[in-house]
Design a protein around this motif. Structure first.
Motif, PDB file in Angstrom:
ATOM      1  N   MET A   1     -19.683  31.152 -18.131  1.00 22.82           N
ATOM      2  CA  MET A   1     -18.594  31.671 -18.553  1.00 22.82           C
ATOM      3  C   MET A   1     -17.716  30.678 -19.175  1.00 22.82           C
ATOM      4  SD  MET A   1     -16.073  34.526 -17.083  1.00 22.82           S
ATOM      5  CE  MET A   1     -17.383  35.538 -17.355  1.00 22.82           C
ATOM      6  N   ALA A   2     -16.964  30.829 -20.488  1.00 22.79           N
ATOM      7  CA  ALA A   2     -16.269  30.111 -21.149  1.00 22.79           C
ATOM      8  C   ALA A   2     -14.795  29.442 -20.703  1.00 22.79           C
ATOM      9  CB  ALA A   2     -16.006  30.624 -22.469  1.00 22.79           C
ATOM     10  N   ASP A   3     -14.363  28.457 -20.908  1.00 21.09           N
ATOM     11  CA  ASP A   3     -12.991  27.954 -20.564  1.00 21.09           C
ATOM     12  C   ASP A   3     -12.110  28.690 -21.368  1.00 21.09           C
ATOM     13  OD1 ASP A   3     -10.800  27.030 -19.614  1.00 21.09           O
ATOM     14  OD2 ASP A   3     -11.221  24.919 -20.348  1.00 21.09           O
ATOM     15  N   PHE A   4     -11.382  29.729 -21.014  1.00 24.34           N
ATOM     16  CA  PHE A   4     -10.525  30.542 -21.988  1.00 24.34           C
ATOM     17  C   PHE A   4      -9.543  29.698 -22.476  1.00 24.34           C
ATOM     18  CE2 PHE A   4     -12.744  33.555 -19.376  1.00 24.34           C
ATOM     19  CZ  PHE A   4     -13.782  34.222 -20.356  1.00 24.34           C
ATOM     20  N   SER A   5      -8.748  28.674 -21.867  1.00 25.39           N
ATOM     21  CA  SER A   5      -7.463  27.935 -22.187  1.00 25.39           C
ATOM     22  C   SER A   5      -7.905  27.088 -23.462  1.00 25.39           C
ATOM     23  CB  SER A   5      -6.819  27.268 -20.972  1.00 25.39           C
ATOM     24  OG  SER A   5      -8.171  26.340 -20.459  1.00 25.39           O
ATOM     25  N   GLU A   6      -9.452  26.661 -23.419  1.00 27.13           N
ATOM     26  CA  GLU A   6      -9.874  25.817 -24.252  1.00 27.13           C
ATOM     27  C   GLU A   6     -10.050  26.839 -25.681  1.00 27.13           C
ATOM     28  OE1 GLU A   6     -14.337  24.033 -25.381  1.00 27.13           O
ATOM     29  OE2 GLU A   6     -13.438  23.576 -23.301  1.00 27.13           O
ATOM     30  N   LEU A   7     -10.594  27.859 -25.380  1.00 27.23           N
ATOM     31  CA  LEU A   7     -10.785  28.804 -26.441  1.00 27.23           C
ATOM     32  C   LEU A   7      -9.404  28.918 -27.216  1.00 27.23           C
ATOM     33  CD1 LEU A   7     -13.354  31.331 -25.146  1.00 27.23           C
ATOM     34  CD2 LEU A   7     -13.644  29.582 -27.046  1.00 27.23           C
ATOM     35  N   GLU A   8      -8.634  29.328 -26.437  1.00 26.86           N
ATOM     36  CA  GLU A   8      -6.967  29.866 -26.852  1.00 26.86           C
ATOM     37  C   GLU A   8      -6.435  28.501 -27.664  1.00 26.86           C
ATOM     38  OE1 GLU A   8      -2.292  30.730 -25.277  1.00 26.86           O
ATOM     39  OE2 GLU A   8      -4.150  30.908 -24.159  1.00 26.86           O
ATOM     40  N   ALA A   9      -6.620  27.306 -27.145  1.00 24.04           N
ATOM     41  CA  ALA A   9      -6.361  26.133 -27.786  1.00 24.04           C
ATOM     42  C   ALA A   9      -6.746  25.877 -29.189  1.00 24.04           C
ATOM     43  CB  ALA A   9      -6.491  25.024 -26.832  1.00 24.04           C
ATOM     44  N   ARG A  10      -8.093  26.530 -29.207  1.00 22.32           N
ATOM     45  CA  ARG A  10      -9.136  25.932 -30.495  1.00 22.32           C
ATOM     46  C   ARG A  10      -8.486  27.189 -31.686  1.00 22.32           C
ATOM     47  NH1 ARG A  10     -14.547  25.946 -29.152  1.00 22.32           N
ATOM     48  NH2 ARG A  10     -14.444  28.352 -29.527  1.00 22.32           N
ATOM     49  N   GLU A  11      -8.751  28.610 -31.037  1.00 22.02           N
ATOM     50  CA  GLU A  11      -8.556  29.607 -31.970  1.00 22.02           C
ATOM     51  C   GLU A  11      -7.145  29.983 -32.194  1.00 22.02           C
ATOM     52  OE1 GLU A  11     -11.085  30.714 -33.628  1.00 22.02           O
ATOM     53  OE2 GLU A  11     -12.422  29.358 -32.652  1.00 22.02           O
ATOM     54  N   GLY A  12      -6.339  30.042 -31.339  1.00 20.45           N
ATOM     55  CA  GLY A  12      -4.909  30.477 -31.184  1.00 20.45           C
ATOM     56  C   GLY A  12      -4.904  31.777 -30.938  1.00 20.45           C
ATOM     57  N   VAL A  13      -5.748  32.406 -30.023  1.00 24.48           N
ATOM     58  CA  VAL A  13      -5.874  34.091 -29.787  1.00 24.48           C
ATOM     59  C   VAL A  13      -5.929  33.816 -28.423  1.00 24.48           C
ATOM     60  CG1 VAL A  13      -7.111  36.111 -29.869  1.00 24.48           C
ATOM     61  CG2 VAL A  13      -6.748  34.528 -31.803  1.00 24.48           C
ATOM     62  N   ARG A  14      -5.418  34.704 -27.613  1.00 22.09           N
ATOM     63  CA  ARG A  14      -5.154  34.870 -26.226  1.00 22.09           C
ATOM     64  C   ARG A  14      -5.427  36.436 -25.790  1.00 22.09           C
ATOM     65  NH1 ARG A  14      -0.511  33.683 -21.990  1.00 22.09           N
ATOM     66  NH2 ARG A  14      -1.000  31.417 -22.843  1.00 22.09           N
ATOM     67  N   LEU A  15      -6.620  36.628 -25.056  1.00 22.67           N
ATOM     68  CA  LEU A  15      -6.958  38.044 -24.917  1.00 22.67           C
ATOM     69  C   LEU A  15      -6.404  38.339 -23.873  1.00 22.67           C
ATOM     70  CD1 LEU A  15     -10.419  38.366 -26.692  1.00 22.67           C
ATOM     71  CD2 LEU A  15      -8.253  39.006 -27.512  1.00 22.67           C
ATOM     72  N   SER A  16      -6.112  39.860 -23.400  1.00 21.66           N
ATOM     73  CA  SER A  16      -5.659  40.227 -22.054  1.00 21.66           C
ATOM     74  C   SER A  16      -6.959  40.334 -21.178  1.00 21.66           C
ATOM     75  CB  SER A  16      -4.719  41.566 -22.090  1.00 21.66           C
ATOM     76  OG  SER A  16      -5.846  42.631 -22.587  1.00 21.66           O
ATOM     77  N   TRP A  17      -8.224  40.584 -21.522  1.00 20.82           N
ATOM     78  CA  TRP A  17      -9.440  40.695 -20.902  1.00 20.82           C
ATOM     79  C   TRP A  17     -10.477  39.634 -21.472  1.00 20.82           C
ATOM     80  CZ3 TRP A  17     -10.210  43.666 -16.792  1.00 20.82           C
ATOM     81  CH2 TRP A  17      -8.998  44.513 -16.346  1.00 20.82           C
ATOM     82  N   ASN A  18     -11.414  39.076 -20.456  1.00 23.75           N
ATOM     83  CA  ASN A  18     -12.509  38.417 -21.176  1.00 23.75           C
ATOM     84  C   ASN A  18     -13.841  39.390 -21.335  1.00 23.75           C
ATOM     85  OD1 ASN A  18     -13.001  38.612 -18.715  1.00 23.75           O
ATOM     86  ND2 ASN A  18     -13.471  36.598 -18.172  1.00 23.75           N
ATOM     87  N   VAL A  19     -13.808  40.406 -20.899  1.00 27.92           N
ATOM     88  CA  VAL A  19     -14.883  41.431 -20.953  1.00 27.92           C
ATOM     89  C   VAL A  19     -14.393  42.843 -21.607  1.00 27.92           C
ATOM     90  CG1 VAL A  19     -16.767  42.530 -20.065  1.00 27.92           C
ATOM     91  CG2 VAL A  19     -16.121  40.148 -19.230  1.00 27.92           C
ATOM     92  N   TRP A  20     -14.768  43.140 -22.662  1.00 24.68           N
ATOM     93  CA  TRP A  20     -14.273  44.484 -23.159  1.00 24.68           C
ATOM     94  C   TRP A  20     -15.352  45.570 -22.891  1.00 24.68           C
ATOM     95  CZ3 TRP A  20      -9.944  44.782 -26.005  1.00 24.68           C
ATOM     96  CH2 TRP A  20      -9.493  43.614 -26.747  1.00 24.68           C
ATOM     97  N   PRO A  21     -14.686  46.779 -22.525  1.00 21.27           N
ATOM     98  CA  PRO A  21     -15.529  47.723 -22.244  1.00 21.27           C
ATOM     99  C   PRO A  21     -16.702  48.194 -23.078  1.00 21.27           C
ATOM    100  CG  PRO A  21     -13.468  48.641 -22.761  1.00 21.27           C
ATOM    101  CD  PRO A  21     -13.484  47.149 -22.900  1.00 21.27           C
ATOM    102  N   ASN A  22     -17.985  48.700 -22.595  1.00 23.09           N
ATOM    103  CA  ASN A  22     -19.040  48.861 -23.580  1.00 23.09           C
ATOM    104  C   ASN A  22     -19.048  50.578 -24.018  1.00 23.09           C
ATOM    105  OD1 ASN A  22     -20.084  46.361 -23.426  1.00 23.09           O
ATOM    106  ND2 ASN A  22     -21.195  46.817 -21.712  1.00 23.09           N
ATOM    107  N   THR A  23     -18.353  51.187 -23.235  1.00 26.34           N
ATOM    108  CA  THR A  23     -18.210  52.696 -23.418  1.00 26.34           C
ATOM    109  C   THR A  23     -16.993  53.256 -23.488  1.00 26.34           C
ATOM    110  OG1 THR A  23     -18.718  53.398 -21.236  1.00 26.34           O
ATOM    111  CG2 THR A  23     -20.752  53.136 -22.498  1.00 26.34           C
ATOM    112  N   LYS A  24     -16.770  54.515 -24.017  1.00 30.06           N
ATOM    113  CA  LYS A  24     -15.302  54.921 -24.079  1.00 30.06           C
ATOM    114  C   LYS A  24     -15.077  55.311 -22.545  1.00 30.06           C
ATOM    115  CE  LYS A  24     -12.934  58.442 -26.433  1.00 30.06           C
ATOM    116  NZ  LYS A  24     -12.859  59.548 -27.478  1.00 30.06           N
ATOM    117  N   LEU A  25     -15.990  55.887 -22.086  1.00 29.82           N
ATOM    118  CA  LEU A  25     -15.813  56.115 -20.234  1.00 29.82           C
ATOM    119  C   LEU A  25     -15.201  54.866 -19.593  1.00 29.82           C
ATOM    120  CD1 LEU A  25     -15.898  58.122 -18.325  1.00 29.82           C
ATOM    121  CD2 LEU A  25     -18.055  57.357 -17.586  1.00 29.82           C
ATOM    122  N   GLU A  26     -15.914  53.728 -19.918  1.00 32.23           N
ATOM    123  CA  GLU A  26     -15.419  52.542 -19.246  1.00 32.23           C
ATOM    124  C   GLU A  26     -13.872  52.361 -19.593  1.00 32.23           C
ATOM    125  OE1 GLU A  26     -17.901  49.505 -19.913  1.00 32.23           O
ATOM    126  OE2 GLU A  26     -19.670  50.125 -18.733  1.00 32.23           O
ATOM    127  N   ALA A  27     -13.654  52.474 -21.118  1.00 31.22           N
ATOM    128  CA  ALA A  27     -12.413  52.133 -21.710  1.00 31.22           C
ATOM    129  C   ALA A  27     -11.275  53.050 -21.009  1.00 31.22           C
ATOM    130  CB  ALA A  27     -12.368  52.235 -23.093  1.00 31.22           C
TER     131      ALA A  27
END
Length: 99
Positions: A1-27
């Protein structure tokens, strides 16, 4: 699993979740909203700099971007945010679909 603070520092984007739902039901089962916090003025190291000024929309100020529709024969572009038809500046007079 990636270090999210490192990704945020590099890309300038912070997501509320690190895994997105695959289906509409999960969402629909998620109780917390999915969101992204974007830092638009973040300096990126590998960001190319173009040798000309940006072309702004005359109505909302958004900049000409790849999502804008372009009318090459009419030398117009349509803002994807406010749908205003904008003329290209005079130095774009040779614009065509091939260049």
């Amino acid at each position: 699993m990636a270090d999210f603070s490192e990704l945020e520092a590099r890309e300038g984007v912070r997501l509320s979740w690190n895994v997105w739902p695959n289906t509409k039901l999960e969402a629909t089962k998620c109780v917390l909203p999915f969101a992204a916090l974007v830092t638009p003025c973040k300096k990126l190291q590998d960001s190319p700099v173009v040798p000309y000024q940006p072309v702004p929309c005359r109505s909302c100020g958004a900049v000409l971007n790849p999502f804008a529709r372009v009318d090459f024969p009419g030398k117009l572009w349509v803002c994807p945010f406010c749908y205003t038809r904008n003329q290209f500046p005079p130095h774009y007079n040779a614009i065509s679909e091939s260049n």
